[in-house]
Design a protein around this motif. Structure first.
Motif, short mmCIF file in Angstrom:
data_model
loop_
_atom_site.label_atom_id
_atom_site.label_comp_id
_atom_site.label_asym_id
_atom_site.label_seq_id
_atom_site.Cartn_x
_atom_site.Cartn_y
_atom_site.Cartn_z
N LEU A 137 40.03 60.58 23.13
CA LEU A 137 40.86 60.03 23.57
C LEU A 137 40.42 60.06 25.24
CD1 LEU A 137 44.37 61.88 23.12
CD2 LEU A 137 44.20 60.32 22.38
N SER A 138 39.46 61.06 25.53
CA SER A 138 38.84 60.92 26.62
C SER A 138 38.10 59.34 27.01
CB SER A 138 37.91 62.06 26.75
OG SER A 138 37.17 61.64 25.63
N LEU A 139 37.43 58.89 25.28
CA LEU A 139 36.81 58.18 25.26
C LEU A 139 37.15 56.59 26.20
CD1 LEU A 139 34.66 58.71 22.58
CD2 LEU A 139 33.95 58.80 24.97
N LEU A 154 42.03 61.04 11.75
CA LEU A 154 42.57 62.36 12.31
C LEU A 154 43.51 63.05 11.87
CD1 LEU A 154 39.64 62.72 14.91
CD2 LEU A 154 39.61 64.01 12.12
N PHE A 155 44.73 62.70 12.68
CA PHE A 155 45.94 62.99 12.36
C PHE A 155 46.50 62.86 11.11
CE2 PHE A 155 46.29 61.21 17.59
CZ PHE A 155 46.86 62.37 17.47
N ASP A 156 46.04 62.10 9.96
CA ASP A 156 46.61 62.05 8.78
C ASP A 156 45.79 63.36 8.05
OD1 ASP A 156 47.66 59.10 8.97
OD2 ASP A 156 45.76 58.15 7.87
N LEU A 198 37.71 52.95 17.90
CA LEU A 198 38.52 55.46 18.27
C LEU A 198 40.01 55.24 17.92
CD1 LEU A 198 36.95 55.13 21.60
CD2 LEU A 198 36.17 56.28 19.31
N ILE A 199 40.78 54.15 18.23
CA ILE A 199 42.02 54.32 17.23
C ILE A 199 42.91 54.70 16.12
CG2 ILE A 199 44.26 53.40 17.05
CD1 ILE A 199 43.64 51.80 19.75
N ARG A 200 41.57 54.04 15.62
CA ARG A 200 41.64 54.24 13.62
C ARG A 200 40.82 55.24 13.16
NH1 ARG A 200 39.55 48.65 13.45
NH2 ARG A 200 37.44 49.55 13.35
N GLU A 201 39.52 56.08 14.03
CA GLU A 201 39.08 56.96 13.45
C GLU A 201 40.74 58.30 13.98
OE1 GLU A 201 35.45 59.61 14.25
OE2 GLU A 201 34.97 57.69 15.56
N ALA A 202 41.27 57.56 15.33
CA ALA A 202 42.47 59.05 15.69
C ALA A 202 42.86 59.24 14.78
CB ALA A 202 42.52 59.01 16.94
N PRO A 214 40.07 68.30 13.97
CA PRO A 214 40.61 67.75 14.36
C PRO A 214 40.87 67.53 15.82
CG PRO A 214 42.17 69.05 12.65
CD PRO A 214 40.62 69.49 13.09
N LEU A 215 41.61 68.84 15.84
CA LEU A 215 42.36 68.23 17.55
C LEU A 215 41.53 67.98 19.03
CD1 LEU A 215 44.76 70.89 17.98
CD2 LEU A 215 45.22 69.08 17.76
N THR A 216 40.32 68.43 18.32
CA THR A 216 39.04 68.78 19.68
C THR A 216 38.32 67.71 18.89
OG1 THR A 216 38.10 71.06 18.70
CG2 THR A 216 36.92 69.49 20.33
N SER A 217 38.24 66.36 18.45
CA SER A 217 37.77 65.52 17.60
C SER A 217 38.63 64.15 18.38
CB SER A 217 37.16 65.38 16.31
OG SER A 217 36.83 65.83 15.70
N VAL A 218 40.27 64.68 18.37
CA VAL A 218 41.16 63.96 18.80
C VAL A 218 41.46 63.73 20.03
CG1 VAL A 218 43.21 62.89 19.52
CG2 VAL A 218 42.86 64.10 16.77
N ASN A 219 40.88 65.12 20.73
CA ASN A 219 40.44 64.61 22.51
C ASN A 219 39.65 63.96 22.90
OD1 ASN A 219 43.27 66.76 23.16
ND2 ASN A 219 42.11 68.45 22.67
#
Length: 339
Positions: free
Chosen positions: A145-147, A167-169, A160-164, A137-142
């Protein structure tokens, strides 16, 4: 080393032996002098008796020191050689009692060392698993964020924010579950001992999933005797049952069916969770409750924590849990609490 310097030197390094020897010499001298005053034969007899007693004391003490030295060498072998666990038995007496206690202590120390090694390996494996579980999940969040940094349309940004956020959840769930497991393993959780009505407990456990089951057209059937009760901690048991229900919901998918039955008798209270999903692979059954085990299926979801947490909660409250495949198909979890 003891043989090199001589047994006599070892013996007379002991203060008690030196004091006894000095006191013995004084008593023998006084007794011999008194004997010679009485008569020559009496003095000679007293001197011979004293020498005989001295020799007996010396031989006895020397033999004890030899046995102690042998015991010391064997203890040294046990402490420095992991393959050597045997200490030869001594004859009856004080040394035998001492040796028996040393053997017990050595075995306890060896068991504790083995347990520490297992705990160390388990900790290292757990840290590796946690690192692996968090890395995805950390890789996906990074990436997300880059996008977002590159600048995208508002609609895409919200997605993208909802998806992030999702992942944090996931990471929050993972860390929370691991914290609960660590607290349970450390034995710092104090479980309440209260009478719990099974119908009430299962209703509370099902409540968070009712909307989801309705959306996915999942049928739920329960058969819980109104008088069925167990003793335990309501909050923790509710969390354990929620993990089992969640597992059943994920197994059946859309248009599935879940059956929860309770049997209450004077010996035990048994709760069965049965779904009509695909069931378990035979190779997965022995490992279902292991931490971070996700099954042989490459498409398996989850982190492999829910069932491990569930088993830990139930076992800490005196219950048992088992998993199996039903003859008519689907997975079955059987939870039993003895009276």
């Amino acid at each position: 080393m003891v043989q090199a310097i001589g047994w006599e030197a070892v013996m007379f390094r002991n203060k008690e032996i030196r004091r006894i020897a000095i006191l013995y010499c004084i008593i023998v001298s006084a007794a011999t002098a008194a004997g010679f005053k009485i008569g020559i034969m009496a003095g000679v007899l007293e001197l011979l008796s004293a020498c005989l007693l001295g020799i007996i004391f010396y031989v006895f003490t020397r033999a004890r020191y030899q046995k102690i030295a042998q015991l010391s060498e064997q203890i040294d072998l046990v402490l420095h050689n992991s393959e050597h666990l045997y200490i030869s038995e001594a004859e009856e007496g004080e040394l035998s009692i001492l040796q028996s206690e040393i053997v017990k202590m050595t075995l306890r120390i060896r068991e504790q060392n083995d347990a520490l090694k297992r705990d160390k390996k388990y900790l290292a494996d757990s840290l590796a698993d946690i690192s692996h579980q968090l890395r995805t999940p950390l890789t996906s969040v990074n990436i997300l964020l880059s996008l977002l940094e590159k600048g995208t349309e508002k609609k895409e940004q919200k997605a993208l924010i909802r998806e992030a956020g999702g992942l944090f959840d996931q990471m929050d769930f993972l860390l929370t579950s691991l914290l609960k497991l660590s607290r349970l393993d450390a034995g710092i959780v104090i479980f309440k001992q209260e009478r719990i009505n099974m119908s009430h407990l299962l209703s509370a456990s099902l409540c968070p999933f009712l909307i989801s089951m309705e959306l996915h057209n999942i049928q739920i059937q329960t058969d819980i005797p109104k008088e069925a009760e167990i003793t335990g901690d309501f909050r923790w048991l509710s969390e354990a049952f929620q993990n089992l229900i969640k597992n059943s919901i994920e197994s059946v998918g859309d248009n599935g069916r879940i059956e929860i039955l309770c049997v209450d008798n004077p010996i035990f209270t048994e709760i069965t969770f049965h779904d009509d999903g695909a069931g378990f692979g035979e190779e997965d059954l022995p490992h279902l409750f292991e931490r971070f085990y996700r099954g042989k299926d490459a498409d398996a979801t989850g982190y492999g924590i829910g069932l491990a947490l569930c088993r830990t909660i139930i076992m800490h409250q005196g219950g048992t849990i088992a998993a199996q495949n039903a003859l008519q198909g689907g997975a079955v979890f059987v939870v039993r609490f003895p009276k």
